[in-house]
Design an enzyme around this catalytic site. Structure first.
Site, PDB file in Angstrom:
ATOM      1  N   ASP A 138      10.948 -20.766 -22.642  1.00  0.00           N
ATOM      2  CA  ASP A 138      11.415 -22.077 -22.176  1.00  0.00           C
ATOM      3  C   ASP A 138      11.453 -23.029 -23.378  1.00  0.00           C
ATOM      4  O   ASP A 138      10.462 -23.146 -24.111  1.00  0.00           O
ATOM      5  CB  ASP A 138      10.434 -22.583 -21.114  1.00  0.00           C
ATOM      6  CG  ASP A 138      10.692 -24.036 -20.749  1.00  0.00           C
ATOM      7  OD1 ASP A 138       9.709 -24.783 -20.555  1.00  0.00           O
ATOM      8  OD2 ASP A 138      11.870 -24.446 -20.717  1.00  0.00           O
ATOM      9  N   GLY A 139      12.573 -23.692 -23.550  1.00  0.00           N
ATOM     10  CA  GLY A 139      12.725 -24.573 -24.712  1.00  0.00           C
ATOM     11  C   GLY A 139      11.724 -25.707 -24.725  1.00  0.00           C
ATOM     12  O   GLY A 139      11.223 -26.116 -25.777  1.00  0.00           O
ATOM     13  N   ASP A 156      21.712 -26.886 -26.185  1.00  0.00           N
ATOM     14  CA  ASP A 156      22.918 -26.271 -25.609  1.00  0.00           C
ATOM     15  C   ASP A 156      22.512 -25.665 -24.269  1.00  0.00           C
ATOM     16  O   ASP A 156      22.453 -24.449 -24.095  1.00  0.00           O
ATOM     17  CB  ASP A 156      23.460 -25.201 -26.569  1.00  0.00           C
ATOM     18  CG  ASP A 156      24.635 -24.437 -25.975  1.00  0.00           C
ATOM     19  OD1 ASP A 156      24.899 -23.306 -26.461  1.00  0.00           O
ATOM     20  OD2 ASP A 156      25.260 -24.953 -25.038  1.00  0.00           O
ATOM     21  N   PRO A 163      16.337 -24.194 -14.445  1.00  0.00           N
ATOM     22  CA  PRO A 163      15.548 -24.142 -15.688  1.00  0.00           C
ATOM     23  C   PRO A 163      15.937 -25.220 -16.697  1.00  0.00           C
ATOM     24  O   PRO A 163      15.151 -25.596 -17.543  1.00  0.00           O
ATOM     25  CB  PRO A 163      15.828 -22.732 -16.218  1.00  0.00           C
ATOM     26  CG  PRO A 163      17.049 -22.249 -15.526  1.00  0.00           C
ATOM     27  CD  PRO A 163      17.087 -22.946 -14.210  1.00  0.00           C
TER      28      PRO A 163
HETATM   29  N1  SAM Z   1      27.968 -24.767 -22.667  1.00  0.00           N
HETATM   30  C1  SAM Z   1      27.154 -24.815 -21.491  1.00  0.00           C
HETATM   31  C2  SAM Z   1      27.123 -26.178 -20.908  1.00  0.00           C
HETATM   32  O1  SAM Z   1      27.498 -27.113 -21.593  1.00  0.00           O
HETATM   33  O2  SAM Z   1      26.773 -26.298 -19.740  1.00  0.00           O
HETATM   34  C3  SAM Z   1      25.809 -24.259 -21.794  1.00  0.00           C
HETATM   35  C4  SAM Z   1      25.930 -22.784 -21.989  1.00  0.00           C
HETATM   36  S1  SAM Z   1      24.518 -21.841 -22.279  1.00  0.00           S
HETATM   37  C5  SAM Z   1      24.965 -20.447 -21.324  1.00  0.00           C
HETATM   38  C6  SAM Z   1      23.219 -22.623 -21.373  1.00  0.00           C
HETATM   39  C7  SAM Z   1      21.949 -21.821 -21.610  1.00  0.00           C
HETATM   40  O3  SAM Z   1      20.799 -22.635 -21.407  1.00  0.00           O
HETATM   41  C8  SAM Z   1      21.774 -20.617 -20.666  1.00  0.00           C
HETATM   42  O4  SAM Z   1      21.779 -19.448 -21.431  1.00  0.00           O
HETATM   43  C9  SAM Z   1      20.421 -20.850 -19.996  1.00  0.00           C
HETATM   44  O5  SAM Z   1      19.709 -19.663 -19.767  1.00  0.00           O
HETATM   45  C10 SAM Z   1      19.751 -21.737 -21.032  1.00  0.00           C
HETATM   46  N2  SAM Z   1      18.614 -22.519 -20.531  1.00  0.00           N
HETATM   47  C11 SAM Z   1      18.537 -23.229 -19.376  1.00  0.00           C
HETATM   48  N3  SAM Z   1      17.326 -23.819 -19.273  1.00  0.00           N
HETATM   49  C12 SAM Z   1      16.624 -23.485 -20.397  1.00  0.00           C
HETATM   50  C13 SAM Z   1      15.318 -23.795 -20.881  1.00  0.00           C
HETATM   51  N4  SAM Z   1      14.484 -24.588 -20.178  1.00  0.00           N
HETATM   52  N5  SAM Z   1      14.930 -23.292 -22.081  1.00  0.00           N
HETATM   53  C14 SAM Z   1      15.782 -22.513 -22.807  1.00  0.00           C
HETATM   54  N6  SAM Z   1      17.023 -22.161 -22.402  1.00  0.00           N
HETATM   55  C15 SAM Z   1      17.444 -22.658 -21.208  1.00  0.00           C
END
Ligand code: SAM
Length: 286
Positions: A138-139, A156, A163
């Site tokens: 988790d970021g 991003d 999440p």
């Molecule tokens: N371009 C997209 C947008 O603007 O909506 C984002 C694309 S990218 C697929 C988003 C990523 O954030 C996903 O791979 C998701 O698993 C990740 N993500 C979501 N919550 C997160 C968290 N708390 N920590 C790390 N990664 C996370």
């Protein structure tokens, strides 16, 4: 097999895609993931019913969220990407040859694995770059626990649903600020202002408390429906938002990076926001 996918981001408005083929559909440990083919946008990734990225228009979003902070800073060595599991952001950041290390903190390992398999045009091998350190976590937890510093932090993430929610909190932004080097820059995916005004308003309120210089810049990405998407910008070095066009042009030329959306003129103009967006972030107060 579903013949059409209708996005469920908004209750009373939706975009709909013809589905030619489904490559993957399943629940991961964190979210529901679909990858399908659409005649107009190519391969499309959906998480929890929300379009994340498409082969056809991903370059706009990834170029603008990666190159604007990196060309503004001018001497980036370490980058942190929070999220970015599809690999497109990683690809764009790694095109800067002077960057020594990219740390990517992605919560969902399945998104990375499935993207490598079914969205090869996103990462284009970036996951194999020796400069990458991939952390599956988790970021928000990573930011809370690390004592490392980065020149650029790129959030991003998905929208603040599921999440992604923790990546839009004051704690997270304050933690990011603590993980920036002296002239470091935090940039964030902050939603389509016309429809998701609350997202930008909330982030603006936090950035106002945390950074000496904060603003938003924008780009219009067709599958993030509703007009311009805004990107949060936070740094303690106010000069970085005012880099002269000539300097940006020199850095862009020297990088040798061929882009399809980003260029120094777009970089500069992206920080000019329409009045409705300024009102949302309350920067129109005279
Ligand atoms: N371009 C997209 C947008 O603007 O909506 C984002 C694309 S990218 C697929 C988003 C990523 O954030 C996903 O791979 C998701 O698993 C990740 N993500 C979501 N919550 C997160 C968290 N708390 N920590 C790390 N990664 C996370």
């Amino acid at each position: 097999m579903i013949k059409r996918f209708e996005e469920t981001l908004y209750h009373d408005y939706a975009q709909s895609f013809g589905v030619e083929e489904i490559y993957y559909e399943n629940k991961t440990a964190h979210q529901h993931l679909i990858i399908f083919h659409n005649a107009k946008f190519g391969r499309v990734m959906v998480l929890d019913g929300i379009v994340q990225t498409t082969e056809r228009d991903e370059f706009i979003y990834h170029e603008m969220l990666a190159h604007v902070p990196i060309f503004s800073h001018g001497a980036v060595e370490g980058v942190l990407i929070v999220g970015g599991g599809d690999g497109g952001m990683l690809r764009e950041v790694l095109r800067h040859k002077d960057i020594k290390q990219v740390t990517m903190v992605e919560i969902d390992e399945t998104v990375v694995e499935i993207s490598k398999k079914y969205l090869p045009n996103h990462a284009r091998g970036a996951f194999d770059d020796p400069r990458l350190r991939l952390i599956l976590s988790d970021g928000a937890t990573f930011i809370r626990e690390t004592d490392e510093k980065f020149d650029v932090i790129i959030t991003d993430s998905t929208d603040p649903i599921g999440p992604g929610e923790s990546l839009f909190s004051h704690d997270y932004y304050r933690g990011c600020k603590g993980c920036l080097t002296e002239s470091g820059i935090l940039v964030t995916q902050n939603g389509v202002a016309f429809f998701q005004a609350e997202e930008a308003k909330k982030t603006a309120g936090f950035f106002q408390q945390l950074f000496k210089d904060w603003h938003f810049y924008s780009a219009a990405i067709p599958t993030y429906v509703g007009g311009i998407m805004v990107f949060g910008w936070g740094t303690d070095n106010a000069m970085l938002r005012k880099i002269p066009l000539e300097t940006l042009e020199a850095r862009y030329r020297k990088s040798g990076i061929a882009t399809r959306y980003y260029n120094p003129a777009i970089h500069r103009s992206a920080f000019a926001l329409p009045q409705y967006a300024l009102e949302i972030i309350e920067k129109n107060k005279h």
